[in-house]
Design a protein around this motif. Structure first.
Motif, PDB file in Angstrom:
ATOM      1  N   VAL A 254       0.814  -1.329   0.141  1.00  0.00           N
ATOM      2  CA  VAL A 254       0.049  -0.088  -0.280  1.00  0.00           C
ATOM      3  C   VAL A 254       0.837   1.303  -0.039  1.00  0.00           C
ATOM      4  O   VAL A 254       0.847   2.131  -0.803  1.00  0.00           O
ATOM      5  CB  VAL A 254      -0.960   0.010   1.164  1.00  0.00           C
ATOM      6  N   ARG A 255       1.772   1.286   0.876  1.00  0.00           N
ATOM      7  CA  ARG A 255       2.997   2.502   1.085  1.00  0.00           C
ATOM      8  C   ARG A 255       3.436   2.700  -0.623  1.00  0.00           C
ATOM      9  O   ARG A 255       3.572   3.747  -0.959  1.00  0.00           O
ATOM     10  CB  ARG A 255       3.742   2.338   1.984  1.00  0.00           C
ATOM     11  N   GLU A 256       4.002   1.483  -0.846  1.00  0.00           N
ATOM     12  CA  GLU A 256       4.926   1.633  -2.282  1.00  0.00           C
ATOM     13  C   GLU A 256       3.982   2.153  -3.323  1.00  0.00           C
ATOM     14  O   GLU A 256       4.463   3.073  -4.377  1.00  0.00           O
ATOM     15  CB  GLU A 256       5.007   0.194  -2.705  1.00  0.00           C
ATOM     16  N   MET A 257       2.589   1.992  -3.288  1.00  0.00           N
ATOM     17  CA  MET A 257       1.750   2.283  -4.481  1.00  0.00           C
ATOM     18  C   MET A 257       0.843   3.523  -4.061  1.00  0.00           C
ATOM     19  O   MET A 257       0.030   3.939  -4.829  1.00  0.00           O
ATOM     20  CB  MET A 257       0.966   1.105  -4.749  1.00  0.00           C
ATOM     21  N   GLY A 258       1.359   4.354  -2.933  1.00  0.00           N
ATOM     22  CA  GLY A 258       0.693   5.772  -2.447  1.00  0.00           C
ATOM     23  C   GLY A 258      -0.531   5.490  -2.017  1.00  0.00           C
ATOM     24  O   GLY A 258      -1.513   6.275  -2.310  1.00  0.00           O
ATOM     25  N   GLY A 259      -1.198   4.282  -1.577  1.00  0.00           N
ATOM     26  CA  GLY A 259      -2.520   4.217  -0.997  1.00  0.00           C
ATOM     27  C   GLY A 259      -2.689   4.607   0.515  1.00  0.00           C
ATOM     28  O   GLY A 259      -1.875   5.182   1.048  1.00  0.00           O
ATOM     29  N   SER A 260      -3.879   4.191   1.192  1.00  0.00           N
ATOM     30  CA  SER A 260      -4.115   4.348   2.409  1.00  0.00           C
ATOM     31  C   SER A 260      -4.474   3.001   3.186  1.00  0.00           C
ATOM     32  O   SER A 260      -4.835   2.104   2.573  1.00  0.00           O
ATOM     33  CB  SER A 260      -5.587   5.236   2.490  1.00  0.00           C
ATOM     34  N   VAL A 261      -3.868   3.135   4.309  1.00  0.00           N
ATOM     35  CA  VAL A 261      -4.025   1.903   5.197  1.00  0.00           C
ATOM     36  C   VAL A 261      -5.474   1.573   5.666  1.00  0.00           C
ATOM     37  O   VAL A 261      -5.843   0.470   6.195  1.00  0.00           O
ATOM     38  CB  VAL A 261      -2.813   1.655   6.301  1.00  0.00           C
ATOM     39  N   SER A 262      -6.366   2.817   5.601  1.00  0.00           N
ATOM     40  CA  SER A 262      -7.670   2.477   6.038  1.00  0.00           C
ATOM     41  C   SER A 262      -8.246   3.257   5.394  1.00  0.00           C
ATOM     42  O   SER A 262      -8.259   4.552   5.204  1.00  0.00           O
ATOM     43  CB  SER A 262      -7.772   2.828   7.306  1.00  0.00           C
ATOM     44  N   ALA A 263      -9.562   2.688   4.483  1.00  0.00           N
ATOM     45  CA  ALA A 263     -10.330   3.447   3.752  1.00  0.00           C
ATOM     46  C   ALA A 263     -11.376   3.954   4.486  1.00  0.00           C
ATOM     47  O   ALA A 263     -12.274   4.839   4.147  1.00  0.00           O
ATOM     48  CB  ALA A 263     -10.913   2.628   2.390  1.00  0.00           C
ATOM     49  N   GLU A 264     -12.203   3.073   5.282  1.00  0.00           N
ATOM     50  CA  GLU A 264     -13.376   3.105   5.823  1.00  0.00           C
ATOM     51  C   GLU A 264     -13.375   2.798   7.170  1.00  0.00           C
ATOM     52  O   GLU A 264     -14.643   3.099   8.015  1.00  0.00           O
ATOM     53  CB  GLU A 264     -14.400   2.938   5.065  1.00  0.00           C
ATOM     54  N   HIS A 265     -12.589   1.779   7.878  1.00  0.00           N
ATOM     55  CA  HIS A 265     -12.667   1.306   9.123  1.00  0.00           C
ATOM     56  C   HIS A 265     -11.923   1.997  10.278  1.00  0.00           C
ATOM     57  O   HIS A 265     -12.098   1.587  11.196  1.00  0.00           O
ATOM     58  CB  HIS A 265     -12.215  -0.241   9.026  1.00  0.00           C
ATOM     59  N   GLY A 266     -11.232   2.915   9.972  1.00  0.00           N
ATOM     60  CA  GLY A 266     -10.339   3.642  10.863  1.00  0.00           C
ATOM     61  C   GLY A 266      -9.119   2.962  11.341  1.00  0.00           C
ATOM     62  O   GLY A 266      -8.439   1.805  10.688  1.00  0.00           O
ATOM     63  N   ILE A 267      -8.460   3.368  12.359  1.00  0.00           N
ATOM     64  CA  ILE A 267      -7.064   2.986  12.758  1.00  0.00           C
ATOM     65  C   ILE A 267      -7.081   2.274  13.991  1.00  0.00           C
ATOM     66  O   ILE A 267      -6.370   1.215  14.109  1.00  0.00           O
ATOM     67  CB  ILE A 267      -6.068   4.241  12.774  1.00  0.00           C
ATOM     68  N   GLY A 268      -7.702   2.816  14.967  1.00  0.00           N
ATOM     69  CA  GLY A 268      -7.938   2.267  16.292  1.00  0.00           C
ATOM     70  C   GLY A 268      -6.435   2.254  16.948  1.00  0.00           C
ATOM     71  O   GLY A 268      -5.431   2.990  16.849  1.00  0.00           O
ATOM     72  N   THR A 269      -6.040   0.694  17.452  1.00  0.00           N
ATOM     73  CA  THR A 269      -4.847   0.490  17.942  1.00  0.00           C
ATOM     74  C   THR A 269      -4.056  -0.459  16.886  1.00  0.00           C
ATOM     75  O   THR A 269      -2.839  -0.639  16.572  1.00  0.00           O
ATOM     76  CB  THR A 269      -4.826  -0.216  19.254  1.00  0.00           C
ATOM     77  N   LEU A 270      -4.926  -1.325  16.291  1.00  0.00           N
ATOM     78  CA  LEU A 270      -4.507  -2.317  15.292  1.00  0.00           C
ATOM     79  C   LEU A 270      -3.636  -1.964  14.034  1.00  0.00           C
ATOM     80  O   LEU A 270      -2.802  -2.611  13.560  1.00  0.00           O
ATOM     81  CB  LEU A 270      -5.636  -3.338  14.902  1.00  0.00           C
ATOM     82  N   LYS A 271      -4.021  -0.711  13.623  1.00  0.00           N
ATOM     83  CA  LYS A 271      -3.394  -0.208  12.383  1.00  0.00           C
ATOM     84  C   LYS A 271      -2.367   0.937  12.717  1.00  0.00           C
ATOM     85  O   LYS A 271      -1.838   1.495  12.049  1.00  0.00           O
ATOM     86  CB  LYS A 271      -4.280   0.407  11.462  1.00  0.00           C
ATOM     87  N   LYS A 272      -2.295   1.331  14.150  1.00  0.00           N
ATOM     88  CA  LYS A 272      -1.588   2.498  14.657  1.00  0.00           C
ATOM     89  C   LYS A 272      -0.017   2.328  14.358  1.00  0.00           C
ATOM     90  O   LYS A 272       0.240   3.507  13.519  1.00  0.00           O
ATOM     91  CB  LYS A 272      -1.617   2.546  16.128  1.00  0.00           C
ATOM     92  N   GLN A 273       0.391   1.298  14.105  1.00  0.00           N
ATOM     93  CA  GLN A 273       1.934   1.375  13.749  1.00  0.00           C
ATOM     94  C   GLN A 273       2.238   1.812  12.326  1.00  0.00           C
ATOM     95  O   GLN A 273       3.325   1.959  11.793  1.00  0.00           O
ATOM     96  CB  GLN A 273       2.435  -0.148  14.183  1.00  0.00           C
ATOM     97  N   TRP A 274       1.166   1.429  11.498  1.00  0.00           N
ATOM     98  CA  TRP A 274       1.233   1.617   9.947  1.00  0.00           C
ATOM     99  C   TRP A 274       0.520   2.925   9.677  1.00  0.00           C
ATOM    100  O   TRP A 274       0.806   3.192   8.340  1.00  0.00           O
ATOM    101  CB  TRP A 274       0.145   0.486   9.464  1.00  0.00           C
ATOM    102  N   LEU A 275       0.183   3.861  10.548  1.00  0.00           N
ATOM    103  CA  LEU A 275      -0.524   5.169  10.097  1.00  0.00           C
ATOM    104  C   LEU A 275       0.715   6.092   9.406  1.00  0.00           C
ATOM    105  O   LEU A 275       0.359   6.701   8.319  1.00  0.00           O
ATOM    106  CB  LEU A 275      -0.772   5.905  11.437  1.00  0.00           C
ATOM    107  N   GLY A 276       1.859   5.744   9.628  1.00  0.00           N
ATOM    108  CA  GLY A 276       2.845   6.634   8.781  1.00  0.00           C
ATOM    109  C   GLY A 276       3.240   6.132   7.414  1.00  0.00           C
ATOM    110  O   GLY A 276       3.782   6.749   6.709  1.00  0.00           O
ATOM    111  N   HIS A 277       2.413   5.064   7.025  1.00  0.00           N
ATOM    112  CA  HIS A 277       2.582   4.493   5.742  1.00  0.00           C
ATOM    113  C   HIS A 277       1.628   5.431   4.695  1.00  0.00           C
ATOM    114  O   HIS A 277       1.825   5.295   3.637  1.00  0.00           O
ATOM    115  CB  HIS A 277       2.095   2.956   5.491  1.00  0.00           C
ATOM    116  N   ALA A 278       0.854   6.089   5.326  1.00  0.00           N
ATOM    117  CA  ALA A 278      -0.434   6.741   4.774  1.00  0.00           C
ATOM    118  C   ALA A 278      -0.326   8.351   5.260  1.00  0.00           C
ATOM    119  O   ALA A 278      -0.935   9.352   4.370  1.00  0.00           O
ATOM    120  CB  ALA A 278      -1.894   6.380   5.096  1.00  0.00           C
ATOM    121  N   ARG A 279       0.177   8.973   6.245  1.00  0.00           N
ATOM    122  CA  ARG A 279       0.336  10.170   6.573  1.00  0.00           C
ATOM    123  C   ARG A 279       1.766  10.610   6.763  1.00  0.00           C
ATOM    124  O   ARG A 279       2.578   9.729   7.315  1.00  0.00           O
ATOM    125  CB  ARG A 279      -0.371  10.371   7.961  1.00  0.00           C
TER     126      ARG A 279
END
Length: 468
Positions: free
Chosen positions: A416-441
């Protein structure tokens, strides 16, 4: 002298006395439902659940938590997938499950004012009975709460026409982390009097304030619904179909759902779904259009499809002849909500990508998961028209706890990061995606998020550790 452990108990006891015995559940009284969301992660029992009836009671609960220095988490329908509403040990859950009801439908302004704990399906039905449409629609419509929909800026099936939840909200009542109540139940579409503060809270996953009431936009109720299940040879044909739908159907286009062959194989052979279009095609698309005059709209839709067939864009297509058949077509797409029974333990993903690169992502991601994780399978589907792709990955025979989620995450989110996408389109970040937030922001964006959090919640008690 009071111990630190006794002080919270006394404050919660006083809160129970003030709000009522049904409003505050302590210790072993806490129901299992308030211990987790639908992420499948390990449940954690909060020390108490407060179930207020209005914003004033939410403020009372916050005051008690602040006095005892207890972190607190807002909860709605608990259908989230990222632990955004899940408690941690020693926390208090503030559940809006009793804060339900439709306060007003204003026909002139085309708005509905509701309490934040109201289930989405209740809102949909009330709008329908009043002759309107509330277009937000999710598979969990019967159990998700509108406050939770706002907190994650939910998307769903009809974003291509009506936009995300953010576009469906005019006003909010919010309780801030200090207990202040901000009431702006605005009904005006045009209101540029200063900052539009509601957007601070929509999509913030309950980290900046607790939404308690909402003014929603209503839309004219469709008088015609047309749908078709289409089979196409390759992804370039899907892009061409999307372009043709936008230009040929215009504002009637309400949904554009794409399913890859692996998804089709799972639902037809493992879930036993009977479909009007056979297997063996490159991709499958559910197209829906909604209009205001069936005598005109249905022939137009039929003619549009026939033209596409004559041009060779479609390999096969089935057109719904009734509302019941339209619902059957949607069942093909909505069966993914039952994948836990069909596939067993699996890891779901919700990502955003440029529409033109989705098939490339599917091809590369499937290959990387297969090569990198022994026995890993995956299926792909999504809304596509709004840039939202879903996938689930799993290793057969492993429990949820033993699924190689860290390895899956690294592959999926790395791509996702390589292709310039977002790790969350509609479900949010919470804690389970927190470590990957920097891949999209980027770092500056995340720093600004932290600044906003510190300004509104300097004591870091409202849903701490979530998102950032």
């Amino acid at each position: 002298m009071e111990t630190l452990l006794e002080q919270p108990e006394q404050l919660l006891g006083a809160l129970r006395h003030k709000l009522g015995s049904q409003a505050v559940l302590i210790g072993p009284e806490v129901p299992a439902r308030n211990c987790n969301d639908r992420s499948g992660s390990m449940p954690e029992r909060p020390i108490a659940v407060v179930r207020p009836l209005d914003a004033a009671a939410v403020a009372e609960a916050i005051a008690a938590c602040r006095k005892a220095r207890l972190p607190f988490v807002p909860q709605g329908g608990l259908t989230g997938l990222c632990r955004g509403a899940a408690p941690e040990p020693g926390w208090v859950a503030i559940s809006l499950e009793r804060m339900v009801g439709i306060e007003e439908i204003d026909r002139a302004s085309g708005t509905m004012t509701v309490k934040a704990g109201t289930p989405l399906e209740t809102i949909q039905k009330a709008a329908d009975e009043a002759g309107f449409l509330f277009p937000l629609d999710l598979g969990s419509r019967g159990s998700c709460a509108i406050g939770g929909n706002l907190s994650t800026n939910a998307g769903g099936n009809r974003v291509i026409r009506y936009g995300m939840t953010r576009e469906l909200v005019l006003g909010l009542e919010v309780v801030l982390p200090d207990g202040s109540i901000i009431t702006n139940l605005n009904k005006l579409v045009k209101n540029n009097a200063g900052y539009d503060l509601k957007h601070l809270f929509i999509g913030s996953e309950g980290t900046l304030g607790i939404i308690t009431r909402v003014v929603l936009r209503l839309f004219p109720k469709p008088r015609s619904t047309m749908s078709a299940l289409c089979a196409l040879k390759h992804y370039s044909a899907v892009i061409a179909l999307l372009d043709a739908a936008r230009s040929g159907l215009g504002p009637l286009l309400s949904a554009f759902e794409v399913m890859w062959p692996d998804y089709w194989e799972v639902i037809t052979t493992r879930a036993g779904v009977r479909t009007p279009v056979g297997a063996g095609h490159g991709l499958y698309v559910l197209v829906e259009a909604q209009g205001t005059d069936e005598s005109l709209d249905a022939p137009r839709f039929q003619s549009w499809l026939e033209d596409l067939m004559e041009r060779g864009l479609l390999e096969d297509a089935a057109v719904a002849q009734s509302l019941a058949q339209t619902q059957q077509f949607w069942a093909v797409r909505d069966i993914c909500a039952e994948f836990s029974q069909v596939l067993g333990p699996r890891i779901p993903y919700d990502i955003g990508l440029a529409v033109t690169r989705m098939d490339e992502f599917v091809t590369r991601c499937k290959a990387a998961l297969t090569a990198g994780i022994r026995g890993c399978e995956s299926v792909y589907y999504g809304h596509i028209g709004d840039g939202n792709l879903h996938l689930v990955a799993w290793v057969t025979g492993l429990t949820l706890e033993r699924q190689p989620k860290p390895e899956m995450d690294a592959i999926v989110y790395g791509l996702v990061r390589e292709m310039g996408g977002s790790v969350s389109a509609e479900h949010g970040i919470g804690t389970l995606k927190k470590q990957w937030l920097g891949h999209a922001r980027n770092e500056a964006e995340i720093a600004l998020m932290r600044t906003l959090k510190a300004a509104l919640d300097p004591n870091h008690l409202l849903n701490p550790g979530k998102v950032i």
